[in-house]
Design a protein around this motif. Structure first.
Motif, mmCIF file in Angstrom:
data_model
loop_
_atom_site.group_PDB
_atom_site.id
_atom_site.type_symbol
_atom_site.label_atom_id
_atom_site.label_comp_id
_atom_site.label_asym_id
_atom_site.label_seq_id
_atom_site.Cartn_x
_atom_site.Cartn_y
_atom_site.Cartn_z
ATOM 1 N N MET A 73 13.187 -25.706 -9.419
ATOM 2 C CA MET A 73 14.550 -25.403 -9.283
ATOM 3 C C MET A 73 14.702 -24.965 -7.844
ATOM 4 O O MET A 73 13.855 -24.773 -7.084
ATOM 5 C CB MET A 73 14.827 -24.114 -9.934
ATOM 6 C CG MET A 73 14.924 -24.465 -11.809
ATOM 7 S SD MET A 73 15.547 -22.990 -12.540
ATOM 8 C CE MET A 73 17.297 -23.769 -12.630
ATOM 9 N N SER A 74 16.091 -25.173 -7.262
ATOM 10 C CA SER A 74 16.282 -24.915 -5.981
ATOM 11 C C SER A 74 16.378 -23.179 -5.835
ATOM 12 O O SER A 74 16.723 -22.568 -6.821
ATOM 13 C CB SER A 74 17.589 -25.500 -5.419
ATOM 14 O OG SER A 74 18.710 -25.030 -6.097
ATOM 15 N N LEU A 75 16.158 -22.946 -4.734
ATOM 16 C CA LEU A 75 16.111 -21.363 -4.585
ATOM 17 C C LEU A 75 16.997 -21.171 -3.115
ATOM 18 O O LEU A 75 16.657 -21.866 -1.916
ATOM 19 C CB LEU A 75 15.036 -20.774 -4.276
ATOM 20 C CG LEU A 75 14.695 -19.266 -3.654
ATOM 21 C CD1 LEU A 75 15.318 -18.394 -4.964
ATOM 22 C CD2 LEU A 75 13.242 -18.893 -3.382
ATOM 23 N N ARG A 129 9.645 -20.134 -12.531
ATOM 24 C CA ARG A 129 10.604 -21.127 -11.950
ATOM 25 C C ARG A 129 10.420 -21.316 -10.382
ATOM 26 O O ARG A 129 10.623 -22.314 -9.865
ATOM 27 C CB ARG A 129 11.822 -20.582 -12.114
ATOM 28 C CG ARG A 129 12.358 -20.227 -13.688
ATOM 29 C CD ARG A 129 13.650 -20.328 -13.841
ATOM 30 N NE ARG A 129 14.059 -18.724 -13.772
ATOM 31 C CZ ARG A 129 15.297 -18.354 -13.435
ATOM 32 N NH1 ARG A 129 16.397 -19.076 -13.938
ATOM 33 N NH2 ARG A 129 15.676 -17.113 -13.263
ATOM 34 N N VAL A 130 9.936 -20.295 -9.918
ATOM 35 C CA VAL A 130 9.631 -20.051 -8.510
ATOM 36 C C VAL A 130 8.152 -19.405 -8.348
ATOM 37 O O VAL A 130 7.960 -18.545 -9.226
ATOM 38 C CB VAL A 130 10.420 -19.431 -7.389
ATOM 39 C CG1 VAL A 130 10.155 -19.253 -6.278
ATOM 40 C CG2 VAL A 130 11.868 -20.237 -7.719
ATOM 41 N N THR A 140 1.697 -29.265 -10.265
ATOM 42 C CA THR A 140 2.939 -28.423 -11.084
ATOM 43 C C THR A 140 4.233 -28.757 -10.591
ATOM 44 O O THR A 140 5.095 -28.729 -11.051
ATOM 45 C CB THR A 140 2.478 -27.009 -10.971
ATOM 46 O OG1 THR A 140 2.469 -26.634 -9.553
ATOM 47 C CG2 THR A 140 1.316 -26.608 -11.673
ATOM 48 N N LYS A 141 4.356 -28.904 -9.112
ATOM 49 C CA LYS A 141 5.404 -29.262 -8.407
ATOM 50 C C LYS A 141 6.584 -28.012 -8.645
ATOM 51 O O LYS A 141 7.831 -28.043 -8.717
ATOM 52 C CB LYS A 141 6.348 -30.356 -8.846
ATOM 53 C CG LYS A 141 5.382 -31.610 -8.545
ATOM 54 C CD LYS A 141 6.400 -32.794 -8.474
ATOM 55 C CE LYS A 141 5.787 -34.335 -7.778
ATOM 56 N NZ LYS A 141 4.429 -34.649 -8.930
ATOM 57 N N ILE A 142 5.951 -26.815 -8.523
ATOM 58 C CA ILE A 142 6.957 -25.628 -8.588
ATOM 59 C C ILE A 142 7.333 -25.343 -7.267
ATOM 60 O O ILE A 142 6.542 -25.434 -6.320
ATOM 61 C CB ILE A 142 5.856 -24.358 -9.160
ATOM 62 C CG1 ILE A 142 5.457 -24.552 -10.741
ATOM 63 C CG2 ILE A 142 6.723 -23.103 -9.232
ATOM 64 C CD1 ILE A 142 4.429 -23.823 -11.037
#
Ligand code: ADP
Length: 359
Positions: free
Chosen positions: A1-3, A152-153, A182-184
């Motif tokens: 997700m974007s942060l 999520r991050v 994982t592409k977290i």
């Protein structure tokens, strides 16, 4: 997700630790916060984690504002410099902790703990206690504990600082592999520019609570927007001068220096004072024959070797140029003596290696 961090401001009494910081991490991005001690890196990370309640601006994940959301409801994984494991719990117990808090059923929990330990290369270590593990292994447990909740991050605060040089390199590789798997979305804080340059998709350099520069590692290293960011990422061989009217060169005491065609930093105007610079690995010492490799241009001045630091795979020389300029030259020397202190030499600089920053 974007942060997304919007205009973030944090104060501790009279100290303004963060002042108008805006950053956006794209989904899956490995983003580094880099800067000297006291610049506000940990404060930013703690605000994102939810440990700082009182701040100006906003922090959002996707479209959701995190204002007022307590740390345990953010679903963020966090890894600290000092591991922060529970000494009385086994490795399994440490990793399962976040799952128990989230009331994940026991059977599911076991499988996820095993999967997380497998991912960090610690399958079979579940029954040990932290005291029975090396520093590197403890940090892997901390990483597994952060990953197991499928955050999520992922927030990493100087995770490699307590490890020795060799282990640090191995763990760095490990973090890269796990991130690819994982592409977290990951926010990683360090003061070590090599760690950041070697791992980051993009990075931000903080200075006294403000964002000084952002960009991808190579671009930021080669074309930093300011002298501070140039200095922070590596050695700067500077030639002070003035930007030409067409913005394509800097007029210096050693003649005009052609700049690479890349965009000029903001704040650099034609005719204005500017510092042209190159990095130590872009400079060579011309040998006696005077022959130059293609794409190198000799410098129109002699130089004197002040000292050399033998680093094993290379030697870093401190050299003096006219006008009391001090440069550094990185030289790979195979089967060869180093250059003696005091030697008079000619230097050449790789074409395209020059960049400029406002003076
Ligand atoms: P970094 O992580 O980059 O070293 P910090 O975020 O820890 O920087 O600190 C930023 C600034 O805020 C520094 O000037 C520091 O002295 C100050 N600071 C940090 N924590 C506190 C605190 N709890 N109380 C007062 N000042 C603090």
């Amino acid at each position: 997700m974007s942060l997304q961090i919007d205009n973030l401001g944090v104060r501790y009494g009279n100290v303004r630790a963060l002042d108008g910081v805006s950053l956006k991490l794209e989904p899956g991005e490995m983003f580094f916060l880099l800067g000297p001690s006291g610049c506000g890196k940990s404060t930013l990370l703690r605000a994102v984690a939810g440990f700082i309640e009182d701040f100006d601006g906003d922090i959002r994940i996707g479209a959701e504002s995190l204002k007022g959301v307590p740390p345990h409801k953010r679903d963020f994984g966090m890894v600290f410099q000092n591991y922060a494991l529970f000494p009385h719990l086994t490795v399994n117990g440490n990793v399962a902790f976040g799952l128990e808090a989230r009331k994940v059923p026991a059977a599911d929990r076991e499988a996820r703990v095993a999967e997380a330990l497998q991912m960090v290369g610690l399958a079979g270590f579940g029954g040990r206690r932290p005291g029975e593990l090396s520093g590197g292994q403890q940090q892997r447990v901390a990483l597994a504990r952060a990953l197991v909740i499928r955050p999520r991050v992922l927030l990493l605060d100087e995770p490699l600082s307590n490890l020795d040089a060799k282990l640090r390199w191995d763990m760095r590789e490990e973090i890269r592999r796990i991130h690819r798997q994982t592409k977290i979305t990951t926010l990683y804080v360090t003061h070590d520019q090599k760690e950041a340059l070697s791992l980051a998709d993009r990075m931000a350099i903080l200075r006294a609570g403000k964002v000084e520069a952002t960009g991808a590692p190579r671009a930021l290293y080669q074309y930093p927007p300011t002298r501070f960011s140039a200095d922070f990422l590596g050695d700067v061989n500077a030639l002070p001068g003035k930007l030409s009217a067409d913005g394509k060169a800097v007029a210096t005491a050693l003649g005009p220096v052609p700049l690479n065609g890349s965009a000029l930093p903001k704040g650099l105007r034609p005719g204005a004072p500017a510092t042209a610079f190159c990095r130590p690995e872009s400079v060579i010492v011309v040998d006696e024959s005077g022959a130059l490799p293609a794409d190198f241009v000799p410098l129109d001045a002699g130089a004197r070797i002040v000292s050399g630091a033998f680093l094993g795979e290379s030697t870093l020389y401190e050299v003096e140029l006219p006008g009391q300029l001090r440069w550094r030259v990185l030289r790979h020397e195979t089967r060869e003596q180093g250059l003696p202190d005091g030697a008079q030499v000619k230097l050449a600089v790789a074409k395209g290696a020059w960049a400029a920053v406002p003076e």
